[in-house]
Write a protein that holds these residues in place. Sequence first.
Motif, mmCIF file in Angstrom:
data_model
loop_
_atom_site.group_PDB
_atom_site.id
_atom_site.type_symbol
_atom_site.label_atom_id
_atom_site.label_comp_id
_atom_site.label_asym_id
_atom_site.label_seq_id
_atom_site.Cartn_x
_atom_site.Cartn_y
_atom_site.Cartn_z
ATOM 1 N N GLY A 233 38.591 46.407 33.603
ATOM 2 C CA GLY A 233 38.453 45.102 33.794
ATOM 3 C C GLY A 233 39.350 44.106 33.548
ATOM 4 N N PHE A 234 39.291 43.004 34.234
ATOM 5 C CA PHE A 234 40.095 41.807 33.901
ATOM 6 C C PHE A 234 39.532 41.163 32.714
ATOM 7 C CE2 PHE A 234 41.134 42.850 38.497
ATOM 8 C CZ PHE A 234 42.485 42.714 38.243
ATOM 9 N N ASP A 235 40.705 40.677 31.866
ATOM 10 C CA ASP A 235 40.146 39.797 30.689
ATOM 11 C C ASP A 235 39.948 38.513 31.073
ATOM 12 O OD1 ASP A 235 41.385 41.904 28.745
ATOM 13 O OD2 ASP A 235 43.210 41.384 29.832
ATOM 14 N N VAL A 236 40.376 38.056 32.236
ATOM 15 C CA VAL A 236 40.289 36.635 32.459
ATOM 16 C C VAL A 236 39.845 36.410 34.021
ATOM 17 C CG1 VAL A 236 41.033 34.181 32.871
ATOM 18 C CG2 VAL A 236 41.408 35.400 30.800
ATOM 19 N N VAL A 237 38.712 35.870 34.422
ATOM 20 C CA VAL A 237 38.634 35.686 35.902
ATOM 21 C C VAL A 237 38.175 34.192 35.936
ATOM 22 C CG1 VAL A 237 36.935 36.200 37.843
ATOM 23 C CG2 VAL A 237 37.359 37.857 36.071
ATOM 24 N N VAL A 238 38.965 33.622 37.074
ATOM 25 C CA VAL A 238 38.850 32.270 37.524
ATOM 26 C C VAL A 238 38.796 32.310 39.032
ATOM 27 C CG1 VAL A 238 40.219 31.061 35.647
ATOM 28 C CG2 VAL A 238 41.312 32.017 37.335
ATOM 29 N N ALA A 239 37.778 31.344 39.411
ATOM 30 C CA ALA A 239 37.477 31.527 40.981
ATOM 31 C C ALA A 239 36.837 30.004 41.200
ATOM 32 C CB ALA A 239 36.544 32.499 41.249
ATOM 33 N N LEU A 300 34.924 41.752 35.543
ATOM 34 C CA LEU A 300 35.244 41.301 34.286
ATOM 35 C C LEU A 300 35.316 42.536 33.009
ATOM 36 C CD1 LEU A 300 35.722 38.263 33.050
ATOM 37 C CD2 LEU A 300 33.255 38.359 32.502
ATOM 38 N N ALA A 301 36.141 42.480 32.046
ATOM 39 C CA ALA A 301 36.156 43.486 31.131
ATOM 40 C C ALA A 301 34.972 43.199 30.217
ATOM 41 C CB ALA A 301 37.545 43.662 30.476
ATOM 42 N N PRO A 302 34.618 44.293 29.355
ATOM 43 C CA PRO A 302 33.404 44.085 28.524
ATOM 44 C C PRO A 302 33.460 43.081 27.644
ATOM 45 C CG PRO A 302 34.186 46.408 28.712
ATOM 46 C CD PRO A 302 35.040 45.788 29.350
ATOM 47 N N HIS A 303 34.725 42.613 27.133
ATOM 48 C CA HIS A 303 34.914 41.448 26.343
ATOM 49 C C HIS A 303 35.480 40.210 27.064
ATOM 50 C CE1 HIS A 303 32.919 43.722 23.303
ATOM 51 N NE2 HIS A 303 33.880 44.617 23.328
ATOM 52 N N ALA A 330 21.738 39.500 30.289
ATOM 53 C CA ALA A 330 22.943 40.643 29.489
ATOM 54 C C ALA A 330 23.524 39.811 28.798
ATOM 55 C CB ALA A 330 23.733 40.904 30.660
ATOM 56 N N GLY A 331 23.128 38.538 28.371
ATOM 57 C CA GLY A 331 23.735 37.757 27.473
ATOM 58 C C GLY A 331 25.406 37.135 27.885
ATOM 59 N N ALA A 332 25.307 37.361 29.052
ATOM 60 C CA ALA A 332 26.736 37.026 29.811
ATOM 61 C C ALA A 332 26.870 35.693 30.316
ATOM 62 C CB ALA A 332 26.815 38.011 31.013
ATOM 63 N N LEU A 333 25.776 34.925 30.360
ATOM 64 C CA LEU A 333 26.084 33.461 30.945
ATOM 65 C C LEU A 333 26.317 32.448 29.834
ATOM 66 C CD1 LEU A 333 26.109 31.693 33.586
ATOM 67 C CD2 LEU A 333 23.498 31.100 33.154
ATOM 68 N N GLY A 334 27.342 32.082 29.575
ATOM 69 C CA GLY A 334 27.625 31.132 28.254
ATOM 70 C C GLY A 334 27.388 29.811 28.371
ATOM 71 N N ARG A 335 27.913 29.370 29.500
ATOM 72 C CA ARG A 335 27.555 27.984 29.822
ATOM 73 C C ARG A 335 27.095 27.724 31.337
ATOM 74 N NH1 ARG A 335 32.344 26.896 26.320
ATOM 75 N NH2 ARG A 335 31.499 25.815 24.394
ATOM 76 N N GLY A 362 31.942 38.355 28.904
ATOM 77 C CA GLY A 362 31.792 39.750 29.122
ATOM 78 C C GLY A 362 31.082 40.181 30.610
ATOM 79 N N GLY A 363 31.749 41.344 31.004
ATOM 80 C CA GLY A 363 31.254 41.962 32.133
ATOM 81 C C GLY A 363 29.947 43.042 31.826
ATOM 82 N N PRO A 364 29.295 43.595 33.067
ATOM 83 C CA PRO A 364 28.226 44.336 33.015
ATOM 84 C C PRO A 364 28.396 45.735 31.804
ATOM 85 C CG PRO A 364 28.603 43.628 35.067
ATOM 86 C CD PRO A 364 29.963 43.401 34.315
ATOM 87 N N ALA A 365 29.494 45.948 31.716
ATOM 88 C CA ALA A 365 29.623 47.165 31.013
ATOM 89 C C ALA A 365 29.673 46.848 29.505
ATOM 90 C CB ALA A 365 30.979 47.924 31.395
ATOM 91 N N GLY A 366 29.839 45.737 29.192
ATOM 92 C CA GLY A 366 29.744 45.147 27.725
ATOM 93 C C GLY A 366 28.260 45.154 27.102
ATOM 94 N N GLU A 367 28.123 45.254 25.699
ATOM 95 C CA GLU A 367 26.808 45.180 25.193
ATOM 96 C C GLU A 367 26.446 43.560 25.231
ATOM 97 O OE1 GLU A 367 27.375 46.295 21.215
ATOM 98 O OE2 GLU A 367 28.206 48.025 21.423
#
Length: 702
Positions: A233-239, A300-303, A330-335, A362-367
Amino acid sequence: MSRRVRVAPELAGPAGLVLAAAAEIEAPEDPQRWRDAAVLRAVENTWAAGDLVSVGALATGYDALLLYVPAEVGGALILQPVGNAERRHRGAFSTPSVYADSLARRAIPALPGELPKIVDPACGAGNLLRAALSRLLSLGVAPDDAIGALHGVDADPIAVSLCRSALAADLSLAGRPTEPAELERQVLAGDGLSGATPRQEAAGAGLTWHEAFPSVLDVEGAVPEPVTGWRGGFDVVVANPPWERLKVHARDWGGAIPTGLRDRRAGTARALRDAGRHPLTGAGELNAYLPFVETCWRLLAPHGRAALLVPAGIASDRSAARLLEALCTAGALGRLHLIEPRGPIFAGVSGRVGVAVVELRGGPAGEAGEGATTEVAVGLAGPEQPPGERAWNLPAHLLRVLNPNTATAPLFASATDASIVTEAHRRTPVLLRRDPATASPLDDPWKLRLVTPLHMTRDARHFRTAPGEGLVPLWEAKHCAMLDPNGGTATAPRYWVPLEVVQERYGDLCARGWLAGYRNVSTTVAPRTLLPTPLPVVAVGNSLPLISAERLPLLLAAMSTLPVDYLLRQKHAGANVNFFKLEQVPVPPPEAYDQPSPWHDGTIADWVLTRFARAVVWSPDLEGLAAELGIELPTAEPDREQIALARAELDAAHAVLLGFDRVELTHLIGTFTALRRQDETRHGDFATSTRILEAYDRLKPV
């Protein structure tokens, strides 16, 4: 070849360079191809001249260039306006620098140690990747290293070429001489949504991500992403992905649909629905931005971190609900920051179009982040405005408390609103609760029906432009006001409709002898958002949906109150008060009104209906409602003071029934800022607030 070139003053800069380049090219039959070839030639020319700043300017101005094509007029070569269709077709709405820089800072707040791998899956001409490059350089990354961090994909090959050239120019200006060809393996032309994955066959001619970027998405030993099977996965995604609906309606394009667009879009939609790669967004009438957001998360990479610019509807649209709930769970939506700009964000796009800045962690493969919440802020003026008191935290479980049918996000303007409305939902059931899986009713205390009446386009064949035998007038939202069927901005109907058509569509409602509806075109910045009204038995247009319930006058009374309006506003964005929003508003159930009244002899229902009868602006054709209320049809001129007092008492009574204390009531009244301004213009003070609070003090529990 020599041509006389004429450039309008407002088209100087990149447009002038393109026009000069067009003069060097043999004109093809298709003017769009001529413009595209001229854009590429202009980049070649400026690059050859060493004018790297102009290379970047051509990329930044690409979306504006798509509004024109070269044309020979009066012996001179000009850029001729051709409308917005090609720009929309390509999704070319360049991210303004203030948003691009903000997204880059949000996605790359600091260097994580190793150089991050960055991607924009809908990169266009490269504004966001250029902002990410600038961010890396500002954090001390050497240009020699930064070049390897950047990756991009876009379906438009012209935009991809511009993106490579602009990034190469920026790197060269930063001290690392770079040719666009060096980025050919990192910035690719292709459809980022429909290609094959390790777990799905290609459903269209899209990009195969793990083959295009194996060092990022085919990493041996990495945990596979659960849906696609991508490893790494990518460390950073912008779109800032395209915002277009994939279903092409001629009315949306003013008839100027680009050739082949309908078939291409239909093919893309089939691919998204069939491939299984977008289980959260690949259904219904698709808008491209939603599967792009899902793709961003899965890339997105796990972290890793992502920062995205999307329509504000991601918070409140039913089509976005499954994705939003999955991200929160998933706890993935930060803001989730909703921005209400003071002017247009994109050139040529209405300033009324709100946007959201979405940050993922964090992507879906993350905790999943245990106990993680989402910071939500509504009504920010821009991406850099500190949210301050507007910020509040949304835990995943609260989605189903506040919007149990859809799990869409509430839209609180402050933490105070979040607290008030959450407690109201815990005390009071929603108007109609549905099974989240099947949408069938689970709890329907009012026996509610919401009915879409005649459609102003599809049913136009039934409309007549003058009254006649067997015809009834057609009522629209603009004819009505609060509890006033004749109080809108239009006093006379435009059309008449055969009564038999009305009876066929909603004859069972007509049997009551009157109808009820509400204006579904309204915003949260209007004085009032929810505007219900009784109606005579007439034809009704789709801007005025009909309401049916066993105890309809009582429900209409509740819907007319400011506390219920306030609760609706917390889940409303845009211009349409959809059925699914209204169904999820807390409203006291009928049995709450059957309790003995603390305010007079009889039940609360008796007391409420007495005030409701005083609050209606009566007209001679509302005999059916008068009969149901057991009163003589009022024939006197409306007493506006009596109406205002009755409505204030209904407001106060429903504040009591909903459990609001005086402080909470004062706060919710204060959120109706346009109503305050309207009152101050008419009366010199906030008269509505004064009347409601005085009534509350008379009615509040001891």
